[in-house]
Scaffold this motif. Structure first.
Motif, PDB file in Angstrom:
ATOM      1  N   THR A  40       0.836  -1.180   0.000  1.00  0.00           N
ATOM      2  CA  THR A  40       0.000   0.000   0.000  1.00  0.00           C
ATOM      3  C   THR A  40       0.874   1.233   0.000  1.00  0.00           C
ATOM      4  O   THR A  40       1.894   1.254   0.670  1.00  0.00           O
ATOM      5  CB  THR A  40      -0.858  -0.003   1.278  1.00  0.00           C
ATOM      6  OG1 THR A  40      -1.570  -1.221   1.311  1.00  0.00           O
ATOM      7  CG2 THR A  40      -1.818   1.153   1.312  1.00  0.00           C
ATOM      8  N   PRO A  58      -5.570  -6.877   2.272  1.00  0.00           N
ATOM      9  CA  PRO A  58      -6.124  -5.507   2.275  1.00  0.00           C
ATOM     10  C   PRO A  58      -5.383  -4.644   3.289  1.00  0.00           C
ATOM     11  O   PRO A  58      -4.849  -5.168   4.271  1.00  0.00           O
ATOM     12  CB  PRO A  58      -7.584  -5.712   2.684  1.00  0.00           C
ATOM     13  CG  PRO A  58      -7.646  -7.048   3.335  1.00  0.00           C
ATOM     14  CD  PRO A  58      -6.490  -7.861   2.844  1.00  0.00           C
ATOM     15  N   TRP A  59      -5.373  -3.336   3.047  1.00  0.00           N
ATOM     16  CA  TRP A  59      -4.688  -2.435   3.992  1.00  0.00           C
ATOM     17  C   TRP A  59      -5.302  -2.580   5.383  1.00  0.00           C
ATOM     18  O   TRP A  59      -4.597  -2.732   6.367  1.00  0.00           O
ATOM     19  CB  TRP A  59      -4.795  -0.992   3.482  1.00  0.00           C
ATOM     20  CG  TRP A  59      -4.193  -0.007   4.418  1.00  0.00           C
ATOM     21  CD1 TRP A  59      -2.869   0.165   4.688  1.00  0.00           C
ATOM     22  CD2 TRP A  59      -4.891   0.929   5.249  1.00  0.00           C
ATOM     23  NE1 TRP A  59      -2.698   1.151   5.628  1.00  0.00           N
ATOM     24  CE2 TRP A  59      -3.923   1.635   5.985  1.00  0.00           C
ATOM     25  CE3 TRP A  59      -6.241   1.237   5.433  1.00  0.00           C
ATOM     26  CZ2 TRP A  59      -4.260   2.633   6.892  1.00  0.00           C
ATOM     27  CZ3 TRP A  59      -6.578   2.226   6.327  1.00  0.00           C
ATOM     28  CH2 TRP A  59      -5.595   2.917   7.051  1.00  0.00           C
ATOM     29  N   VAL A  90      -9.308  -4.068   7.310  1.00  0.00           N
ATOM     30  CA  VAL A  90     -10.690  -4.518   7.141  1.00  0.00           C
ATOM     31  C   VAL A  90     -11.476  -3.977   8.329  1.00  0.00           C
ATOM     32  O   VAL A  90     -11.031  -4.098   9.480  1.00  0.00           O
ATOM     33  CB  VAL A  90     -10.780  -6.059   7.108  1.00  0.00           C
ATOM     34  CG1 VAL A  90     -12.238  -6.508   7.016  1.00  0.00           C
ATOM     35  CG2 VAL A  90     -10.001  -6.620   5.920  1.00  0.00           C
ATOM     36  N   PRO A 103     -13.573  -3.968   3.210  1.00  0.00           N
ATOM     37  CA  PRO A 103     -12.154  -3.783   2.873  1.00  0.00           C
ATOM     38  C   PRO A 103     -11.848  -2.295   2.696  1.00  0.00           C
ATOM     39  O   PRO A 103     -12.654  -1.558   2.118  1.00  0.00           O
ATOM     40  CB  PRO A 103     -12.010  -4.542   1.549  1.00  0.00           C
ATOM     41  CG  PRO A 103     -13.379  -4.587   0.959  1.00  0.00           C
ATOM     42  CD  PRO A 103     -14.355  -4.541   2.093  1.00  0.00           C
ATOM     43  N   VAL A 117      -8.992   0.380   1.255  1.00  0.00           N
ATOM     44  CA  VAL A 117      -7.770   0.543   0.462  1.00  0.00           C
ATOM     45  C   VAL A 117      -7.440   2.028   0.393  1.00  0.00           C
ATOM     46  O   VAL A 117      -8.295   2.876   0.647  1.00  0.00           O
ATOM     47  CB  VAL A 117      -7.911  -0.048  -0.969  1.00  0.00           C
ATOM     48  CG1 VAL A 117      -8.270  -1.510  -0.922  1.00  0.00           C
ATOM     49  CG2 VAL A 117      -8.939   0.701  -1.785  1.00  0.00           C
ATOM     50  N   LYS A 152      -9.402  -3.143  -6.537  1.00  0.00           N
ATOM     51  CA  LYS A 152      -8.991  -3.717  -5.245  1.00  0.00           C
ATOM     52  C   LYS A 152     -10.196  -3.966  -4.349  1.00  0.00           C
ATOM     53  O   LYS A 152     -10.268  -4.984  -3.666  1.00  0.00           O
ATOM     54  CB  LYS A 152      -8.014  -2.768  -4.537  1.00  0.00           C
ATOM     55  CG  LYS A 152      -6.598  -2.871  -5.056  1.00  0.00           C
ATOM     56  CD  LYS A 152      -5.693  -1.986  -4.236  1.00  0.00           C
ATOM     57  CE  LYS A 152      -4.299  -1.955  -4.819  1.00  0.00           C
ATOM     58  NZ  LYS A 152      -3.399  -1.113  -4.041  1.00  0.00           N
ATOM     59  N   PHE A 154     -10.858  -7.628  -3.063  1.00  0.00           N
ATOM     60  CA  PHE A 154     -10.857  -7.925  -1.621  1.00  0.00           C
ATOM     61  C   PHE A 154     -12.263  -8.277  -1.138  1.00  0.00           C
ATOM     62  O   PHE A 154     -12.426  -9.059  -0.204  1.00  0.00           O
ATOM     63  CB  PHE A 154     -10.281  -6.753  -0.828  1.00  0.00           C
ATOM     64  CG  PHE A 154      -8.786  -6.612  -0.973  1.00  0.00           C
ATOM     65  CD1 PHE A 154      -7.954  -7.702  -0.789  1.00  0.00           C
ATOM     66  CD2 PHE A 154      -8.213  -5.396  -1.300  1.00  0.00           C
ATOM     67  CE1 PHE A 154      -6.574  -7.592  -0.928  1.00  0.00           C
ATOM     68  CE2 PHE A 154      -6.838  -5.267  -1.451  1.00  0.00           C
ATOM     69  CZ  PHE A 154      -6.019  -6.364  -1.265  1.00  0.00           C
ATOM     70  N   GLY A 189     -16.772  -1.350  -0.172  1.00  0.00           N
ATOM     71  CA  GLY A 189     -15.421  -1.147   0.338  1.00  0.00           C
ATOM     72  C   GLY A 189     -15.224   0.343   0.539  1.00  0.00           C
ATOM     73  O   GLY A 189     -16.070   1.151   0.130  1.00  0.00           O
TER      74      GLY A 189
END
Ligand code: SF4
Length: 338
Positions: A49, A181-182, A184, A193, A195, A213, A217, A232
């Motif tokens: 990321t 994922p960065w 959750v 998720p 991002v 993404k 994710f 997300g």
């Protein structure tokens, strides 16, 4: 909170292929050359990321911010006391008639605590501002049934009862798709998720890699973690504000189709004689893979440096070195105009 590797069981028949990372897929959708570079990268050692300025101090966890703020305040008082004492010692040495070189040395050392105070003060102010943003944010409750992009705030989502969780790795055996994922956000069976995007694209829209993404994710969390993914969240730049990206059956099918096409094309580009066409020049202007290395500073003089003698007169970016060209990045243009 951390969740270690979660793997799905293969429960559907989809053409098998090489394992593909979510980031590689997203990069390929942004630019085929970026996708090839991502597929050749060693993911074990590098962050997936984009790192932002917010990453140097705790930024997304209120408890960690408050802990660091308290520790920072203590350090600030200590450095301030040191910064006050140092000039007094210097003055005493001067009055006592100590050799002027020693006095000069002591005076030079008074600068160090002053610099530490300045650094610590900056950190404390930054953390205090983050804590203020966190405590002042209102509850944020996006509509789970909406298919529109909805503005959200990181702190507002946490106030709405979501827990921020770091997942180690998600692996979908059926699609042979994996990624991390960065963050959750979890509440009950809901999985969101999150991002991060460096910036919006030239038209002020969310970049396609972020939308991809979220879809990828979303799929991974659905099949690996058994959660419900309604949308997300994409956080843009060094900010806590972002937007929701709906996750629907349509977006799930879209990412599965993209995955198959990407895998086929990456197979094709595995042959070094087959090179993907470059994207429109505007796509390269801010691409980190197209940016030449920052010039080294030697003896106060900035120098151009190259990674190999064959690199030519301009420093080579990662994309430039791999595909033998100079991407029209704004820094490359500035260097060639200089
Ligand atoms: S510099 Fe341009 S061609 Fe190279 S990876 Fe970036 S966007 Fe793609």
């Amino acid at each position: 909170m951390e969740v270690s590797r979660v793997t799905s069981q293969p429960n559907e028949t989809i053409a098998a292929g090489a394992w593909l990372r979510v980031d590689t897929l997203a990069e390929f959708l942004r630019c085929a050359r970026a996708g090839v570079l991502a597929s050749e990268r060693t993911w074990d050692d590098e962050p997936e990321t984009p790192q932002s300025n917010l990453d140097f101090l705790p930024a997304y966890d209120l408890a960690a911010i408050e802990r660091e703020l308290n520790a920072g305040m203590n350090r600030l008082w200590r450095y301030s006391a040191l910064a006050l004492c140092a000039p007094m010692w210097t003055a005493l040495l001067y009055v006592a008639g100590v050799h002027f070189l020693l006095v000069l040395l002591a005076a030079w050392f008074t600068a160090l605590p002053a610099w530490l105070v300045f650094r610590q003060l900056c950190a404390v102010v930054t953390l205090a501002l983050r804590r203020r943003q966190a405590t002042r944010a209102g509850k944020c409750e996006p509509d789970e049934t909406s298919t529109a992009f909805q503005p959200v705030n990181w702190w507002g989502l946490l106030k709405a009862g979501f827990d921020s969780v770091k997942y180690d790795e998600l692996r979908d055996e059926a699609l042979r798709l994996e990624g991390r994922p960065w963050r959750v956000l979890r509440r009950g069976s809901l999985r969101i998720p999150v991002v991060k995007a460096r910036r919006l694209d030239a038209e002020g829209m969310l970049p396609i890699e972020c939308i991809a993404k979220v879809a990828a994710f979303g799929r991974l969390l659905t099949v690996c973690d058994g959660g419900t993914v309604a949308y997300g969240v994409v956080l843009v730049g060094n900010a806590y504000d972002g937007v929701t990206v709906p996750f629907t059956a349509k977006s799930e099918q879209w990412i599965i189709d993209c995955l198959e096409q990407t895998r086929e094309k990456l197979d094709l580009f595995g042959d070094p004689s087959v090179m993907p066409a470059p994207p429109p020049a505007a796509a390269c202007a801010f691409c980190p893979l197209g940016s030449p290395p920052v010039p080294l500073s030697v003896g106060g003089q900035q120098t151009r440096h190259t990674s190999s003698p064959a690199d030519g007169p301009l420093p080579r970016s990662r994309c430039g070195a791999r595909f033998g060209w100079t991407p029209p990045h704004r820094r490359a243009r500035a260097l060639s105009d200089a």
